[in-house]
Design an enzyme around this catalytic site. Structure first.
Site, PDB file in Angstrom:
ATOM      1  N   GLU A 173      -0.563  -8.548   5.111  1.00  0.00           N
ATOM      2  CA  GLU A 173      -0.069  -8.466   6.485  1.00  0.00           C
ATOM      3  C   GLU A 173      -1.349  -8.641   7.394  1.00  0.00           C
ATOM      4  O   GLU A 173      -1.534  -8.944   8.445  1.00  0.00           O
ATOM      5  CB  GLU A 173       0.971  -7.435   7.019  1.00  0.00           C
ATOM      6  CG  GLU A 173       0.073  -5.928   7.049  1.00  0.00           C
ATOM      7  CD  GLU A 173      -0.012  -5.268   5.705  1.00  0.00           C
ATOM      8  OE1 GLU A 173       0.340  -6.038   4.620  1.00  0.00           O
ATOM      9  OE2 GLU A 173      -0.130  -4.085   5.637  1.00  0.00           O
TER      10      GLU A 173
ATOM     11  N   CYS B 190       0.806  -1.273   0.075  1.00  0.00           N
ATOM     12  CA  CYS B 190      -0.093  -0.004   0.049  1.00  0.00           C
ATOM     13  C   CYS B 190       0.805   1.394  -0.080  1.00  0.00           C
ATOM     14  O   CYS B 190       1.425   1.617  -1.082  1.00  0.00           O
ATOM     15  CB  CYS B 190      -0.882   0.062   1.256  1.00  0.00           C
ATOM     16  SG  CYS B 190      -2.280   1.095   0.835  1.00  0.00           S
TER      17      CYS B 190
ATOM     18  N   HIS C 239      -3.055  -5.523   1.385  1.00  0.00           N
ATOM     19  CA  HIS C 239      -2.459  -5.588   2.839  1.00  0.00           C
ATOM     20  C   HIS C 239      -2.450  -7.055   3.078  1.00  0.00           C
ATOM     21  O   HIS C 239      -3.182  -7.749   3.997  1.00  0.00           O
ATOM     22  CB  HIS C 239      -3.073  -4.969   4.008  1.00  0.00           C
ATOM     23  CG  HIS C 239      -3.062  -3.607   3.833  1.00  0.00           C
ATOM     24  ND1 HIS C 239      -1.773  -2.953   4.117  1.00  0.00           N
ATOM     25  CD2 HIS C 239      -3.982  -2.679   3.314  1.00  0.00           C
ATOM     26  CE1 HIS C 239      -2.064  -1.550   3.882  1.00  0.00           C
ATOM     27  NE2 HIS C 239      -3.107  -1.461   3.494  1.00  0.00           N
TER      28      HIS C 239
END
Lengths: 212, 317
Positions: free
Chosen positions: A176, A83, A174
């Site tokens: 993560e 991002c 994302h």
């Protein structure tokens, strides 16, 4: 680097979801190191530029020659941006036009899908083994175009969302924030496959070797 | 991700996206701004987000009257002027103000005790919105009640508009202490703990297992200097809100950033220093350097001197 050792991978910790990346790295076989000063880049096997606000990170990097140090680091080491991190890595940034590290041959448009109310979780096919991947988009940027040496690993409406160019990986979403660790594992494998020496001798297939 | 548990599950798409944006704001500073020029200064200084307001808490406190949601025109102007997320405040329980803020495209709604409460019993049902909410809390029970209602971020209430950090410290210490205490309880003790905290058992259990809130935990209410920001971060805050501390001169007088270059420079120096201090909260050498760069500080109002009935933090329950 030997398979058995855990690479030390930095996470730029100016602000953003660096803690989520650190956790993802730990789960993917690497040891995370928070980076807040240029000298902390020393000796790291790779670096992640997390999600957050790219303008905030950029303002911070423009002090104390951090930007130059980071650019030099990214030119020879494995790096992965998500991002805001992908925006920082791009060759060209739109809306608004802003400075970037220019290590990924891509043109990126900020907040391209709208505001928070337009954030979304989608699924798409990926070239990573293991079937479709979940993509968490938060006020996401869009990769408008990529150069010929950039491999596109996933898309949204035809636009690249996960890309790789040599040692550089980037995602407009994302990984993560998902429980699926395939993207971080691919990056950790890329770090393992990159010689510690400063020369660029990236083995193209290193990232596909499969994990233990 | 299935939504079969209803939208209230932490694995629901809606809540994951809301908490996702809060994750992106960690380690940063969210600044109160009252006009486009202040918003630009905040972005230029490295704020991760701005809170669009007509009057900052210090002015509301000094001027009195009913404090309401900002005019949509002001909010739209600020949304158009910056690329970072824009937040705005709705009155406690005023879901119609929140509907308007969502319609305007605000990225985060603060259901805030700084504005005059609109409902003395009910907070807003925040699950009913796509836009994420942040709410203030003074203790763990209050934080978990707000999370049960759908808040995607908690902030300490502190005492807004004072420039006195003492209550933000008290609230953060209280929440952290109560979370720690839960982690050593046995499963069977958690039911009584839920009753004591007046919070849903499922949330109390989540905190007992992880030792932290299920959503990001930020700090607000009286943070005025780089050292204040570093203090709150070291006490466990994951980011800070700075309200009156950047753009105020005297208690109810803002710095004139539009016409007076010297006062503009003062606001810029405060904003930059607080941003740097929040990133380097654990590095006293850098904290000393950035503290030195600040010219002028909000005069402030000692929170201990405020009468109980004038406290903003007692609004909400």
């Amino acid at each position: 680097m030997k398979e058995s050792t855990r690479p030390r991978i930095g996470v730029l910790a100016i602000q953003g979801d660096y803690a989520a990346h650190a956790e993802a790295l730990t789960e993917s076989g690497a040891d995370p190191v928070e980076v807040r000063k240029p000298e902390q880049l020393e000796g790291l096997d790779g670096l992640i530029l997390p999600g957050g606000e790219s303008t905030t990170m950029l303002k911070f990097l423009e002090k104390h020659k951090f930007f130059e140090a980071l650019k030099a680091y990214c030119a020879v080491h494995p790096v992965f941006g998500t991002c805001a991190g992908a925006i920082l890595l791009a060759r060209e940034v739109h809306r608004p036009v802003q400075r970037s590290l220019g290590v990924l041959d891509a043109v990126v448009e900020r907040n391209a899908y709208g505001r928070q109310i337009d954030s979304a979780i989608l699924h798409a096919d990926t070239t990573l083994p293991g079937g479709p991947i979940e993509m968490v988009f938060i006020r996401a940027p869009r990769i408008l175009s990529t150069g010929p040496s950039v491999e596109v690993m996933a898309r949204r409406d035809g636009f690249a969302t996960l890309v790789r160019q040599g040692r550089v990986m980037a995602a407009t979403f994302h990984p993560e924030l998902s429980s699926d660790r395939r993207v971080h594992r691919a990056f950790v494998e890329a770090v393992r496959g990159t010689p510690a020496a400063s020369e660029v001798a990236w083995c193209r297939n290193a990232g596909r070797a499969g994990t233990p | 991700m299935s939504e079969t548990n209803g939208s209230k599950s932490f694995t629901s798409t809606s809540l994951r996206l809301k908490v996702g944006l809060a994750e992106m704001l960690k380690g940063g500073v969210i600044m109160d701004v009252m006009n486009v020029e202040q918003a630009r200064i905040a972005e230029e200084a490295g704020a991760t987000s701005v809170m669009a307001l007509e009057r900052v808490p210090a002015m509301i406190r000094a001027e009195g009257g009913v404090a309401r949601m900002a005019n949509p025109k002001l909010i739209k102007g600020i949304i158009g002027a910056v690329s970072i997320p824009v937040m705005a405040k709705a009155r406690i329980g005023h879901f119609a103000e929140a509907q308007i803020l969502q319609e305007l495209g605000v990225d985060f709604i603060d259901e805030s005790e700084v504005l005059t409460p609109a409902d003395e019993v009910h907070h807003i049902d925040k699950h009913a919105f796509t836009t994420p909410f942040v709410c203030g809390a003074r203790n763990l029970g209050e934080a978990l009640r707000r999370i049960a209602e759908g808040a995607a971020m908690i902030r300490t209430k502190g005492e807004a508009g004072t420039g006195d950090v003492v209550h933000a410290v008290q609230h953060m210490r209280q929440i952290v202490k109560e979370m720690k205490a839960l982690t050593v309880l046995s499963e069977q003790e958690l039911y009584a703990a839920a009753k004591e905290h007046q919070a849903p058992y499922e949330l109390v259990r989540m905190v007992a297992l992880t030792g932290k809130l299920p959503v990001p935990n930020f700090s607000a209410g009286g943070i005025a200097t780089p050292a204040d920001a570093a203090l709150m971060m070291q006490l466990g805050a994951e980011a800070v809100f700075v309200g009156s501390g950047i753009f105020m001169k005297e208690r109810a007088t803002p710095l004139d950033v539009e016409n007076n270059p010297k006062e503009r420079e003062e606001a810029v120096s405060r904003a930059k220093a607080i941003v740097a201090a929040t990133t380097h909260f654990n590095d006293p050498k850098i904290l000393a350097e950035v503290s030195e760069q600040v010219t002028g500080t909000m005069k402030g109002l000692a929170a201990a001197a405020i009468e109980e009935s004038q406290l903003l933090q007692t609004r909400g329950w």
